[in-house]
Design a protein around this motif. Sequence first.
Motif, PDB file in Angstrom:
ATOM      1  N   LEU A 194      14.154  48.283  23.441  1.00  0.00           N
ATOM      2  CA  LEU A 194      15.477  47.661  23.356  1.00  0.00           C
ATOM      3  C   LEU A 194      15.357  46.238  22.815  1.00  0.00           C
ATOM      4  O   LEU A 194      16.144  45.822  21.953  1.00  0.00           O
ATOM      5  N   ALA A 195      14.379  45.483  23.316  1.00  0.00           N
ATOM      6  CA  ALA A 195      14.187  44.104  22.856  1.00  0.00           C
ATOM      7  C   ALA A 195      13.967  44.068  21.344  1.00  0.00           C
ATOM      8  O   ALA A 195      14.536  43.224  20.634  1.00  0.00           O
ATOM      9  N   ASN A 196      13.168  44.997  20.830  1.00  0.00           N
ATOM     10  CA  ASN A 196      12.894  45.058  19.387  1.00  0.00           C
ATOM     11  C   ASN A 196      14.162  45.385  18.597  1.00  0.00           C
ATOM     12  O   ASN A 196      14.438  44.797  17.552  1.00  0.00           O
ATOM     13  N   ALA A 197      14.953  46.344  19.133  1.00  0.00           N
ATOM     14  CA  ALA A 197      16.183  46.751  18.447  1.00  0.00           C
ATOM     15  C   ALA A 197      17.215  45.620  18.448  1.00  0.00           C
ATOM     16  O   ALA A 197      17.920  45.402  17.460  1.00  0.00           O
ATOM     17  N   ILE A 198      17.311  44.902  19.554  1.00  0.00           N
ATOM     18  CA  ILE A 198      18.264  43.787  19.641  1.00  0.00           C
ATOM     19  C   ILE A 198      17.868  42.682  18.662  1.00  0.00           C
ATOM     20  O   ILE A 198      18.731  42.081  18.008  1.00  0.00           O
ATOM     21  N   HIS A 199      16.577  42.438  18.547  1.00  0.00           N
ATOM     22  CA  HIS A 199      16.096  41.447  17.581  1.00  0.00           C
ATOM     23  C   HIS A 199      16.510  41.846  16.159  1.00  0.00           C
ATOM     24  O   HIS A 199      16.900  40.999  15.349  1.00  0.00           O
ATOM     25  N   GLN A 200      16.479  43.139  15.893  1.00  0.00           N
ATOM     26  CA  GLN A 200      16.818  43.624  14.552  1.00  0.00           C
ATOM     27  C   GLN A 200      18.324  43.595  14.283  1.00  0.00           C
ATOM     28  O   GLN A 200      18.760  43.185  13.205  1.00  0.00           O
ATOM     29  N   TYR A 201      19.137  44.028  15.265  1.00  0.00           N
ATOM     30  CA  TYR A 201      20.573  44.231  15.003  1.00  0.00           C
ATOM     31  C   TYR A 201      21.481  43.143  15.582  1.00  0.00           C
ATOM     32  O   TYR A 201      22.651  43.069  15.227  1.00  0.00           O
ATOM     33  N   GLN A 202      20.978  42.317  16.482  1.00  0.00           N
ATOM     34  CA  GLN A 202      21.673  41.136  16.996  1.00  0.00           C
ATOM     35  C   GLN A 202      23.135  41.383  17.401  1.00  0.00           C
ATOM     36  O   GLN A 202      24.054  40.904  16.746  1.00  0.00           O
ATOM     37  N   PRO A 203      23.326  42.116  18.480  1.00  0.00           N
ATOM     38  CA  PRO A 203      24.695  42.368  18.951  1.00  0.00           C
ATOM     39  C   PRO A 203      25.358  41.094  19.469  1.00  0.00           C
ATOM     40  O   PRO A 203      24.682  40.208  19.995  1.00  0.00           O
ATOM     41  N   SER A 204      26.685  41.026  19.311  1.00  0.00           N
ATOM     42  CA  SER A 204      27.426  39.843  19.750  1.00  0.00           C
ATOM     43  C   SER A 204      28.181  40.092  21.054  1.00  0.00           C
ATOM     44  O   SER A 204      28.699  39.156  21.654  1.00  0.00           O
ATOM     45  N   ILE A 205      28.249  41.343  21.493  1.00  0.00           N
ATOM     46  CA  ILE A 205      29.036  41.676  22.678  1.00  0.00           C
ATOM     47  C   ILE A 205      28.380  42.829  23.435  1.00  0.00           C
ATOM     48  O   ILE A 205      27.749  43.702  22.817  1.00  0.00           O
ATOM     49  N   LEU A 206      28.488  42.821  24.742  1.00  0.00           N
ATOM     50  CA  LEU A 206      28.043  43.944  25.572  1.00  0.00           C
ATOM     51  C   LEU A 206      29.273  44.794  25.891  1.00  0.00           C
ATOM     52  O   LEU A 206      30.303  44.268  26.328  1.00  0.00           O
ATOM     53  N   VAL A 207      29.176  46.090  25.654  1.00  0.00           N
ATOM     54  CA  VAL A 207      30.267  47.011  26.008  1.00  0.00           C
ATOM     55  C   VAL A 207      29.757  47.944  27.094  1.00  0.00           C
ATOM     56  O   VAL A 207      28.824  48.718  26.874  1.00  0.00           O
ATOM     57  N   GLY A 208      30.347  47.841  28.274  1.00  0.00           N
ATOM     58  CA  GLY A 208      29.920  48.633  29.422  1.00  0.00           C
ATOM     59  C   GLY A 208      30.750  49.883  29.576  1.00  0.00           C
ATOM     60  O   GLY A 208      31.979  49.845  29.498  1.00  0.00           O
ATOM     61  N   SER A 209      30.077  50.992  29.783  1.00  0.00           N
ATOM     62  CA  SER A 209      30.739  52.286  29.876  1.00  0.00           C
ATOM     63  C   SER A 209      30.940  52.704  31.324  1.00  0.00           C
ATOM     64  O   SER A 209      29.973  52.916  32.060  1.00  0.00           O
ATOM     65  N   SER A 210      32.204  52.780  31.730  1.00  0.00           N
ATOM     66  CA  SER A 210      32.607  53.440  32.980  1.00  0.00           C
ATOM     67  C   SER A 210      31.783  52.963  34.187  1.00  0.00           C
ATOM     68  O   SER A 210      31.307  51.845  34.249  1.00  0.00           O
ATOM     69  N   GLY A 211      31.662  53.816  35.217  1.00  0.00           N
ATOM     70  CA  GLY A 211      30.791  53.565  36.360  1.00  0.00           C
ATOM     71  C   GLY A 211      30.985  52.209  37.005  1.00  0.00           C
ATOM     72  O   GLY A 211      32.082  51.802  37.368  1.00  0.00           O
ATOM     73  N   SER A 212      29.880  51.488  37.140  1.00  0.00           N
ATOM     74  CA  SER A 212      29.903  50.164  37.776  1.00  0.00           C
ATOM     75  C   SER A 212      30.806  49.188  37.043  1.00  0.00           C
ATOM     76  O   SER A 212      31.393  48.288  37.652  1.00  0.00           O
ATOM     77  N   PHE A 213      30.941  49.350  35.726  1.00  0.00           N
ATOM     78  CA  PHE A 213      31.815  48.453  34.965  1.00  0.00           C
ATOM     79  C   PHE A 213      33.284  48.641  35.376  1.00  0.00           C
ATOM     80  O   PHE A 213      34.040  47.669  35.443  1.00  0.00           O
ATOM     81  N   ASP A 214      33.681  49.888  35.657  1.00  0.00           N
ATOM     82  CA  ASP A 214      35.048  50.122  36.155  1.00  0.00           C
ATOM     83  C   ASP A 214      35.273  49.375  37.469  1.00  0.00           C
ATOM     84  O   ASP A 214      36.334  48.774  37.687  1.00  0.00           O
ATOM     85  N   THR A 215      34.282  49.434  38.347  1.00  0.00           N
ATOM     86  CA  THR A 215      34.414  48.765  39.646  1.00  0.00           C
ATOM     87  C   THR A 215      34.458  47.251  39.480  1.00  0.00           C
ATOM     88  O   THR A 215      35.210  46.569  40.182  1.00  0.00           O
ATOM     89  N   LEU A 216      33.677  46.701  38.556  1.00  0.00           N
ATOM     90  CA  LEU A 216      33.730  45.260  38.291  1.00  0.00           C
ATOM     91  C   LEU A 216      35.124  44.843  37.815  1.00  0.00           C
ATOM     92  O   LEU A 216      35.636  43.793  38.212  1.00  0.00           O
ATOM     93  N   VAL A 217      35.739  45.662  36.970  1.00  0.00           N
ATOM     94  CA  VAL A 217      37.112  45.372  36.510  1.00  0.00           C
ATOM     95  C   VAL A 217      38.089  45.464  37.679  1.00  0.00           C
ATOM     96  O   VAL A 217      38.971  44.607  37.840  1.00  0.00           O
ATOM     97  N   ASP A 218      37.934  46.488  38.523  1.00  0.00           N
ATOM     98  CA  ASP A 218      38.814  46.623  39.698  1.00  0.00           C
ATOM     99  C   ASP A 218      38.682  45.409  40.624  1.00  0.00           C
ATOM    100  O   ASP A 218      39.685  44.895  41.138  1.00  0.00           O
ATOM    101  N   MET A 219      37.450  44.953  40.846  1.00  0.00           N
ATOM    102  CA  MET A 219      37.217  43.770  41.686  1.00  0.00           C
ATOM    103  C   MET A 219      37.880  42.528  41.083  1.00  0.00           C
ATOM    104  O   MET A 219      38.475  41.713  41.797  1.00  0.00           O
ATOM    105  N   TRP A 220      37.767  42.392  39.778  1.00  0.00           N
ATOM    106  CA  TRP A 220      38.378  41.253  39.067  1.00  0.00           C
ATOM    107  C   TRP A 220      39.900  41.264  39.231  1.00  0.00           C
ATOM    108  O   TRP A 220      40.504  40.249  39.581  1.00  0.00           O
ATOM    109  N   TYR A 221      40.506  42.421  38.975  1.00  0.00           N
ATOM    110  CA  TYR A 221      41.970  42.529  39.101  1.00  0.00           C
ATOM    111  C   TYR A 221      42.431  42.235  40.525  1.00  0.00           C
ATOM    112  O   TYR A 221      43.408  41.520  40.736  1.00  0.00           O
TER     113      TYR A 221
END
Length: 308
Positions: A194-221
């Motif tokens: 993953l570290a090698n791929a990130i160095h190559q493609y340099q993402p600007s944003i993390l997109v979290g899929s479902s699961g724990s990310f849904d709960t983090l959004v629920d906690m925020w709201y």
Amino acid sequence: MKQAIIDLGTNTFHLFIAEIEGNTPKILFRESLPAKIGQAGINQGIITEEGIGRALGVLSYFRQVLDQHNIPPEKVVALGTSAIRVARNQQEFIDRVRQETGIQIRVISGDQEATYIYQGIRAAGALDESTALVIDIGGGSVEFILGNQSRIFWKQSFEIGGQRLRERFMTTDPINSVSIRRLHDYFQEQLLPLANAIHQYQPSILVGSSGSFDTLVDMWYMHERGHLPDPNQATFTLPINEFYRAYEVLITKNHAERMEIPGMIELRVDMIVVAVCLIDYVLRTYGITQIRTSTYSLKEGVFASLVD
């Protein structure tokens, strides 16, 4: 045309039933229930007898729902992921499920899983032209995908899911700083590709899929607005400072205290601790400062691939 998709996750089984109306799915039914087939066996490569019993209980209920919606067997796609993928007693599990519920499980590779997750997140509208690092934290595996709304640049599934991490590293509750350091060392060692791929493609944003990310959004709201988000909204932008507020809360509370957090659900109360440790590691290590979330994941991606 009705279509049912069952996602047999390591911790949670999901049933999704939808009908095609034009190009958009009309969701008729969706439910997620704990089966915990990875519990006490995932790091040994086995689904325990208790895990099989829990799975049969959930799938017998799903069978009743499928029958109520008059869905024929050829319109049911049941996909086995990490815990089933690595289980030495995989065939016994598949056979028992088929005998007792009539549900035929297809086991997919980590690579196929990552592709479906990408398709689900794209269908949610969570991607644009900028390069994103997509993360799906399951109980058995974690899928990382680098891509944008047009295409995937790189993807890989790692067998470092929440149930595995919990059983291996979360020796105290609340988790202690030594365990967090051990987790970070483990991530550094496991995620070299993953570290090698990130160095190559340099993402600007993390997109979290479902699961724990849904709960983090629920906690925020619940924290900011006092109510849960609109269940029909598929994507959210989670402020980075809100993630770190939740992170500090989650790593300093025990099980009972976490259950008291507005927005928390029983399904995620333990696994979310190691999940936020992984998210924190990724954000800090790769210098990402934006988080977007998608309530769509594997099952919606399977649906999108069937409709295309």
